[in-house]
Design a protein around this motif. Sequence first.
Motif, short mmCIF file in Angstrom:
data_model
loop_
_atom_site.label_atom_id
_atom_site.label_comp_id
_atom_site.label_asym_id
_atom_site.label_seq_id
_atom_site.Cartn_x
_atom_site.Cartn_y
_atom_site.Cartn_z
N SER A 107 0.98 -1.22 0.25
CA SER A 107 0.17 -0.22 0.12
C SER A 107 0.98 1.22 0.09
O SER A 107 0.20 2.29 0.30
N TYR A 108 2.07 0.75 0.12
CA TYR A 108 2.55 2.49 -0.55
C TYR A 108 3.88 1.74 -0.85
O TYR A 108 5.17 2.49 -0.95
N HIS A 109 3.64 1.18 -2.43
CA HIS A 109 4.49 1.45 -3.81
C HIS A 109 2.99 1.97 -4.72
O HIS A 109 2.12 2.20 -5.08
N ASN A 110 4.11 2.38 -5.67
CA ASN A 110 3.29 1.96 -6.89
C ASN A 110 2.36 0.76 -7.90
O ASN A 110 2.34 1.01 -8.72
N ILE A 111 1.66 0.52 -6.83
CA ILE A 111 0.71 -0.66 -7.06
C ILE A 111 -0.72 -0.14 -6.79
O ILE A 111 -0.85 0.23 -5.59
N PRO A 112 -1.43 -0.82 -7.35
CA PRO A 112 -3.08 -1.07 -6.87
C PRO A 112 -3.22 -0.98 -5.68
O PRO A 112 -2.80 -2.49 -5.34
N MET A 113 -4.41 -1.25 -4.39
CA MET A 113 -5.23 -1.55 -3.65
C MET A 113 -6.39 -1.80 -4.88
O MET A 113 -6.97 -1.51 -4.71
N ASN A 156 -10.34 -3.66 -3.65
CA ASN A 156 -11.19 -4.36 -2.82
C ASN A 156 -9.98 -4.29 -1.49
O ASN A 156 -10.74 -5.22 -0.43
N GLY A 157 -9.46 -3.17 -1.07
CA GLY A 157 -9.03 -3.10 0.19
C GLY A 157 -8.23 -3.65 0.32
O GLY A 157 -7.23 -4.06 1.06
N VAL A 158 -7.77 -4.79 -0.36
CA VAL A 158 -6.74 -6.16 -0.38
C VAL A 158 -5.36 -4.67 -1.21
O VAL A 158 -5.21 -4.64 -2.45
N GLU A 159 -4.00 -5.60 -0.46
CA GLU A 159 -2.54 -4.82 -0.60
C GLU A 159 -2.23 -6.22 -1.31
O GLU A 159 -2.37 -7.33 -0.61
N GLN A 160 -1.17 -5.55 -2.28
CA GLN A 160 -0.11 -7.00 -2.69
C GLN A 160 0.37 -7.55 -1.22
O GLN A 160 1.49 -6.69 -0.28
N GLU A 214 -5.98 2.77 -6.31
CA GLU A 214 -4.31 2.79 -6.92
C GLU A 214 -3.66 3.98 -5.96
O GLU A 214 -4.23 5.53 -5.55
N VAL A 215 -2.63 3.66 -6.15
CA VAL A 215 -1.55 4.45 -4.61
C VAL A 215 -0.37 4.72 -5.57
O VAL A 215 -0.04 3.90 -6.48
#
Length: 177
Positions: A39-45, A47-51, A115-116
């Motif tokens: 959640s602190y990388h340039n990737i999406p979360m 449905n509220g779930v991070e990679q 998107e983060v």
Amino acid sequence: FTLYEGITPILVDIGISTYTRFTFDGSTRYVMIPWTRGSYHNIPMINGVEQPVGHRYRADSFEATENEISISYPDAYPEEASICGLVRSLELRENSLLISDRFGFSDKERQSVREVLMSVLPVEVENNAAIIGDRYRITANAGIISCERVPFEDACLEGDWKRDACYRIMIECDREK
């Protein structure tokens, strides 16, 4: 991904803070050090779930040409994210970078994406656009853009980036059901 113009960092991977016992402790590393989390990388979360952490949560294909990259990575997210497809394309244009994410959802009732994007340059949000460092502009064809300033509170990161904080740009997209 990271994006620089010359030596100017526009979108970045923050990196790791000063190494401490928490850095090497799996039970605290991903709670106490935000830069280690998806959640602190340039990737999406999704449905509220991070990679999540772990080698099994990775891309399954990667293709590149001179000006475009395409990455398929639905397996980078656990089952509770409710996705069955995810392809990110990055296309470098003359004066811009076009980021496109295509999602396939397995649950038609749950289709929320955040998107983060991370930057160490100051960010202001105006008219649903993120202005990075008074020069670079992020717009989205869907969603609401917001930003939060996140203090480093770490001498190593402050020294590496010559700043005391980073900025977490978020684009919230909820598909109407």
